[in-house]
Design an enzyme around this catalytic site. Sequence first.
Site, PDB file in Angstrom:
ATOM      1  N   TYR A  62     -17.468   1.454 -35.075  1.00  0.00           N
ATOM      2  CA  TYR A  62     -17.988   0.695 -36.222  1.00  0.00           C
ATOM      3  C   TYR A  62     -19.502   0.663 -36.107  1.00  0.00           C
ATOM      4  O   TYR A  62     -20.041   0.496 -35.014  1.00  0.00           O
ATOM      5  CB  TYR A  62     -17.449  -0.741 -36.185  1.00  0.00           C
ATOM      6  CG  TYR A  62     -18.114  -1.640 -37.211  1.00  0.00           C
ATOM      7  CD1 TYR A  62     -17.579  -1.780 -38.495  1.00  0.00           C
ATOM      8  CD2 TYR A  62     -19.309  -2.300 -36.918  1.00  0.00           C
ATOM      9  CE1 TYR A  62     -18.206  -2.579 -39.432  1.00  0.00           C
ATOM     10  CE2 TYR A  62     -19.944  -3.099 -37.861  1.00  0.00           C
ATOM     11  CZ  TYR A  62     -19.378  -3.231 -39.126  1.00  0.00           C
ATOM     12  OH  TYR A  62     -20.006  -3.998 -40.063  1.00  0.00           O
ATOM     13  N   GLU A  80     -22.868   0.156 -44.106  1.00  0.00           N
ATOM     14  CA  GLU A  80     -21.763  -0.113 -43.186  1.00  0.00           C
ATOM     15  C   GLU A  80     -20.885   1.119 -43.087  1.00  0.00           C
ATOM     16  O   GLU A  80     -20.340   1.583 -44.092  1.00  0.00           O
ATOM     17  CB  GLU A  80     -20.932  -1.316 -43.669  1.00  0.00           C
ATOM     18  CG  GLU A  80     -19.869  -1.725 -42.664  1.00  0.00           C
ATOM     19  CD  GLU A  80     -19.008  -2.888 -43.154  1.00  0.00           C
ATOM     20  OE1 GLU A  80     -18.531  -2.855 -44.308  1.00  0.00           O
ATOM     21  OE2 GLU A  80     -18.807  -3.841 -42.375  1.00  0.00           O
TER      22      GLU A  80
END
Length: 398
Positions: free
Chosen positions: A118, A206
């Site tokens: 992530y 993101e």
Amino acid sequence: MNLHEYQGKAILNSFGVRIQRGIVADNHLKAVEAAKQLTVETGTSWWVVKAQIHAGGRGKGGGVKLAKSLQDVETISKNIIGMMLITPQTSVEGKKVNQVLIAEDVYYPGEAQHEEFYMSVLLNRATGKNMIMYSTEGGMDIETVAEETPHLIFTEEIDPTLGILAFQARKIAFNLDLSGDAFKEMVKFVTSLYTAYINSDATLFEINPVLKTSDNKILAVDAKVTIDDSSLFRHKEYINLRDLREENPIEVEANAVGLNYVALDGNVGCMVNGAGLAMSTMDLIKQSGGEPANFLDVGGTADAERVETGFRIILKDPKVKAILVNIFGGIVRCDRVAQGIVDAYKNMGDEIKIPIIVRLQGTNAVEAKILIDQSGLAVHSVVEFQEAADKVKEVLAF
Ligand code: GDP
Ligand code: MN
């Protein structure tokens, strides 16, 4: 301004960030053409069909599917395009899918040596620095990781005046347990990602998952990107990226006529001049047992035309049970605003079926109240904040 995955990836790619390649399509025939084209460009023989909507969690909702043949691409695209996709991040009705991204399959069938990370870049308002958040636990809900295993989320603060320093990029690659080629690739990935974030004036990038392939390439499989609206004047190249179909239609309409309007979930509409007063008015509504239906700052010129436009926008929301107008007459005189409200109300006639409470305070507040009270209209006028709160409570009781 939020972007679609395919648009975010195009920006990433232009700054040298490696991405999962893809071509967007708005019908199943174009989807098949896109798949063929991708095979020519990348040699892939499997594809992923990915719904393009402004919401995450698409995989969980059935909006991301693996296709192992052109027939699969066609069938899956046919199913996904036009569907109402429900994910943990959409409303219960879901969001309509207008297009899909046909992407190369980057998970190399049969091999399980890939890893998912992530990574996001965003502003830390508390420190006035940018920060890179990253984790070894990619591909899943980062909220769950944050809740259950917060020690697996790292943050690296970047001083915006210095930019990302070489040691910081290496630290990130190190904390992600990488070595050799994958380490070098990650250093490059992070550095270009940060450059993309800065140069596109984004408030968020993101990437979940960032993928390490079995041959040690690091690439962006997903991209959630928000561009700072206030920077759009210097990014003419991004203007066409706005997809109004994804935005709240009332907000789009309000913004087009220059009103600062944000839709909320409640039942009391409000029209206020000044953002600070608007915030405290929303507090007042909550304390009176209501819920604000919107934020609306009409700004300095609360004349009849503007008040009428404001009323019309607020009334488009069927949840609104009452409207509270809270105007402070500093630059604008209260009696002029009152006249504006009376004129707008008369103009709109029976379009207004719900109670309107008006609080005018400041220059000529008393004259304004008399004007409204003598108009014979079903408008409750008050002068004090507390009276406004009591009135809201009273009308909501019906
Ligand atoms: P999100 O669910 O909206 O976050 O959409 P993502 O783009 O992150 O995709 C969801 C999931 O689909 C990813 O976490 C992957 O597990 C999977 N996925 C994405 N691309 C591929 C691919 O090329 N091959 C395979 N097999 N799975 C993929
Ligand atoms: Mn994702």
